[in-house]
Scaffold this motif. Sequence first.
Motif, mmCIF file in Angstrom:
data_model
loop_
_atom_site.group_PDB
_atom_site.id
_atom_site.type_symbol
_atom_site.label_atom_id
_atom_site.label_comp_id
_atom_site.label_asym_id
_atom_site.label_seq_id
_atom_site.Cartn_x
_atom_site.Cartn_y
_atom_site.Cartn_z
ATOM 1 N N ASN A 366 0.660 -1.957 -0.283
ATOM 2 C CA ASN A 366 0.326 0.384 0.250
ATOM 3 C C ASN A 366 0.795 0.836 -0.082
ATOM 4 O O ASN A 366 1.465 1.239 0.652
ATOM 5 N N PHE A 367 0.327 2.235 -0.589
ATOM 6 C CA PHE A 367 1.090 3.405 -0.491
ATOM 7 C C PHE A 367 0.195 4.897 0.230
ATOM 8 O O PHE A 367 -1.476 4.997 -0.475
ATOM 9 N N LEU A 368 1.006 5.881 1.057
ATOM 10 C CA LEU A 368 -0.008 6.553 1.522
ATOM 11 C C LEU A 368 0.555 8.626 0.760
ATOM 12 O O LEU A 368 1.888 8.319 1.739
ATOM 13 N N ALA A 369 0.119 8.656 0.133
ATOM 14 C CA ALA A 369 0.741 9.622 -0.552
ATOM 15 C C ALA A 369 0.322 10.963 0.473
ATOM 16 O O ALA A 369 -1.216 11.049 -0.112
ATOM 17 N N TYR A 370 0.639 12.103 0.274
ATOM 18 C CA TYR A 370 0.116 13.345 0.868
ATOM 19 C C TYR A 370 0.139 14.734 -0.083
ATOM 20 O O TYR A 370 1.884 14.648 -0.059
ATOM 21 N N LYS A 371 -0.763 15.118 0.050
ATOM 22 C CA LYS A 371 -0.389 16.388 -1.121
ATOM 23 C C LYS A 371 0.280 17.206 -0.609
ATOM 24 O O LYS A 371 1.353 17.874 -1.298
ATOM 25 N N ASP A 372 0.488 18.044 1.158
ATOM 26 C CA ASP A 372 0.345 18.941 1.451
ATOM 27 C C ASP A 372 1.902 18.565 2.811
ATOM 28 O O ASP A 372 2.556 19.574 3.531
ATOM 29 N N LEU A 373 2.820 16.884 2.550
ATOM 30 C CA LEU A 373 3.440 16.225 3.300
ATOM 31 C C LEU A 373 4.704 17.149 2.797
ATOM 32 O O LEU A 373 5.032 16.091 2.189
ATOM 33 N N ILE A 377 9.737 13.969 10.333
ATOM 34 C CA ILE A 377 9.955 12.820 10.807
ATOM 35 C C ILE A 377 8.549 12.306 11.126
ATOM 36 O O ILE A 377 7.529 12.492 10.759
ATOM 37 N N PRO A 378 8.824 10.426 11.062
ATOM 38 C CA PRO A 378 7.013 10.354 10.445
ATOM 39 C C PRO A 378 5.837 9.914 12.271
ATOM 40 O O PRO A 378 4.583 9.433 11.444
ATOM 41 N N ILE A 379 6.616 9.944 13.176
ATOM 42 C CA ILE A 379 5.465 10.173 14.136
ATOM 43 C C ILE A 379 5.283 11.712 14.705
ATOM 44 O O ILE A 379 6.031 12.819 14.494
ATOM 45 N N PRO A 380 3.964 12.323 15.220
ATOM 46 C CA PRO A 380 3.616 13.302 15.328
ATOM 47 C C PRO A 380 3.354 14.273 16.734
ATOM 48 O O PRO A 380 3.630 12.935 17.675
ATOM 49 N N TYR A 381 3.624 15.609 17.088
ATOM 50 C CA TYR A 381 3.918 15.509 17.960
ATOM 51 C C TYR A 381 4.533 16.101 19.359
ATOM 52 O O TYR A 381 4.567 15.697 20.628
ATOM 53 N N VAL A 382 5.657 15.674 18.607
ATOM 54 C CA VAL A 382 7.148 15.765 19.163
ATOM 55 C C VAL A 382 7.743 16.889 18.915
ATOM 56 O O VAL A 382 8.342 17.783 19.553
ATOM 57 N N VAL A 397 17.827 29.536 3.016
ATOM 58 C CA VAL A 397 17.066 28.434 3.744
ATOM 59 C C VAL A 397 16.628 27.480 2.694
ATOM 60 O O VAL A 397 16.153 27.153 1.736
ATOM 61 N N PHE A 398 17.196 26.013 3.782
ATOM 62 C CA PHE A 398 16.842 25.114 3.166
ATOM 63 C C PHE A 398 15.314 24.120 4.183
ATOM 64 O O PHE A 398 15.011 24.744 5.022
ATOM 65 N N THR A 399 14.794 23.996 3.315
ATOM 66 C CA THR A 399 12.800 23.692 2.916
ATOM 67 C C THR A 399 12.569 21.698 3.393
ATOM 68 O O THR A 399 13.304 21.895 2.075
ATOM 69 N N CYS A 400 12.344 21.961 4.251
ATOM 70 C CA CYS A 400 12.358 19.740 3.729
ATOM 71 C C CYS A 400 10.778 19.853 2.763
ATOM 72 O O CYS A 400 9.860 18.645 2.652
ATOM 73 N N GLY A 401 10.145 20.801 2.968
ATOM 74 C CA GLY A 401 9.222 21.376 1.881
ATOM 75 C C GLY A 401 7.468 20.901 2.621
ATOM 76 O O GLY A 401 7.335 20.077 3.992
ATOM 77 N N GLY A 402 6.061 21.023 2.252
ATOM 78 C CA GLY A 402 5.009 21.100 2.821
ATOM 79 C C GLY A 402 4.549 22.147 3.517
ATOM 80 O O GLY A 402 5.257 22.930 4.697
ATOM 81 N N THR A 403 3.785 22.169 3.963
ATOM 82 C CA THR A 403 2.744 23.673 4.629
ATOM 83 C C THR A 403 2.756 22.809 6.521
ATOM 84 O O THR A 403 2.598 21.083 6.257
ATOM 85 N N LEU A 404 2.299 23.613 7.544
ATOM 86 C CA LEU A 404 1.987 23.761 8.812
ATOM 87 C C LEU A 404 0.975 22.438 9.199
ATOM 88 O O LEU A 404 0.860 21.237 9.449
ATOM 89 N N LYS A 405 0.018 23.161 8.296
ATOM 90 C CA LYS A 405 -1.357 22.123 8.160
ATOM 91 C C LYS A 405 -0.852 20.656 7.349
ATOM 92 O O LYS A 405 -0.917 19.471 8.091
ATOM 93 N N GLY A 406 -0.297 20.213 6.205
ATOM 94 C CA GLY A 406 0.181 19.331 5.537
ATOM 95 C C GLY A 406 0.601 18.449 5.781
ATOM 96 O O GLY A 406 0.720 17.357 6.644
ATOM 97 N N ASN A 407 1.632 18.879 6.927
ATOM 98 C CA ASN A 407 2.963 18.176 7.679
ATOM 99 C C ASN A 407 2.443 17.207 8.884
ATOM 100 O O ASN A 407 2.221 16.615 9.595
ATOM 101 N N SER A 408 1.400 18.525 9.829
ATOM 102 C CA SER A 408 0.663 18.035 10.539
ATOM 103 C C SER A 408 0.127 16.952 10.486
ATOM 104 O O SER A 408 -0.336 16.028 10.807
ATOM 105 N N TYR A 409 -0.441 17.394 9.039
ATOM 106 C CA TYR A 409 -2.327 15.521 9.349
ATOM 107 C C TYR A 409 -1.212 13.812 8.294
ATOM 108 O O TYR A 409 -1.450 13.578 8.950
ATOM 109 N N GLY A 410 -0.025 14.851 7.818
ATOM 110 C CA GLY A 410 0.448 13.752 6.859
ATOM 111 C C GLY A 410 1.228 12.676 8.152
ATOM 112 O O GLY A 410 1.093 11.870 8.474
ATOM 113 N N GLN A 411 1.925 13.118 9.442
ATOM 114 C CA GLN A 411 2.521 12.692 10.283
ATOM 115 C C GLN A 411 1.431 12.143 10.808
ATOM 116 O O GLN A 411 1.320 11.399 10.843
ATOM 117 N N SER A 412 0.392 12.558 11.300
ATOM 118 C CA SER A 412 -0.563 12.038 11.856
ATOM 119 C C SER A 412 -1.460 11.340 11.703
ATOM 120 O O SER A 412 -1.813 9.869 12.058
#
Length: 428
Positions: A366-373, A377-382, A397-412
């Motif tokens: 299975n493949f989980l793809a997240y648009k704004d991720l 790191i793979p675990i949320p809220y840490v 500035v080096f960016t890992c990509g995505g948005t605050l909302k997108g990374n939060s949702y994707g992580q969780s």
Amino acid sequence: MKLQTEPRVALIDEKINIYVTELTPGEKLKITASMHFPWAIREKYESFAWFTADSNGNVDLSKHKPDSGTYDYIDSMGLIVSLQKISSEGGNIALNISIDPSVFIDIVCECGQHRECVRLERMFKLPEVKRQQITDEFMGELFYSEHSNNKTIVVLGGADGERSGLSLLSGPLASRGFNVLTVGYFNEEGLPKKLEEIPLEYFETVFSWLQKNPLTHACEIYLHGTSKGGELALLLASKYNVISKVAVSAPHAYCFQALDGLMSGKNVSSWSYEGKSLPFIPVDNDIFYEHQRSCLEKNTPFGLTTTYKKSVEAAKNKEDARIKIENANADILLIAGMEDNVWNTYDACVEVMDTLTKHNYKYAYNFLAYKDLGHSIPIPYVVPLSETLNVKMDLGVFTCGGTLKGNSYGQSDSWQKTIEFFMKPVQP
């Protein structure tokens, strides 16, 4: 005004619901969150949001969008994911990590002259989780409890080689009944100093140890790998049939040049087998420098995805360097952000999925793809996302990509599905 939080004591990766009642409809409310890590007490973080009480005099963070603040969308964990450093003495939160003490987050509500406070406890592991250091046969740490199941997850980190950070994942996983083994494979005493030509035979020792150890009862061996560790996890799964599940966050489909070689020019693989460097995709530094120069001129963040994408496209040995994932005997879970700016992991996962389909792969995948991720790191809220989204480097500035909302949702979402993936019985 009455502030309620559920739960007040929870594992670090669990969601909290924060809501306030007994307000006057239309009243303005400010909620602030503040915390520090127990191993870096001088690095302090804070977030805030303003809300307007609804017609019933309530504010529920799972239902209400802030009027303003450090985040701007509906999310019960918005205050947690948007924590920002407000004071510092220059400490590095990635050093001296200890998951024994809890993190405490103070939630403060202010409405006019009224003020309510509550302190949340966020545990990295349950009290029954025990730990054992392994230094003789390999470098690792086992997390387990007396009532652990027969499933052992081997956790592989990425390019920094810092194994202590893996405990941030291992504690929560072990608290859910798994045996969890973090494994160092470079940058530790007795191991290669750099991520170059790491012998795969080293992991044969790890798997043998797990199968013989009475603590693990390792009937089932799983892998979890992140970034460069995801590349390694897929490679190991393709070579060793003792692995029955593999979950990878931001992996790649190819073996690449040694990371130290990326800047020094040393032309060897990250991995070796039987004393020989495995076939690899060389990484063209000129692509990166051109991309970086262009971003600096435009005053925009830069990354490495363009470098990896063009290096793969230009490679003459793609098939030799490709990880032969179709040879695995494991259920596979791929996780990728479509905005990953460290390397083109989304493209890689699409290619892996196409390969498995083409070969009529008989195990679950299975493949989980997240648009704004991005590349998080793979675990949320840490770790606050403000620490990982954008990093000042050189002149830009080096960016890992995505948005605050997108990374939060994707992580969780991906973390919850990773736990479910490991929980699910292996299909015969």
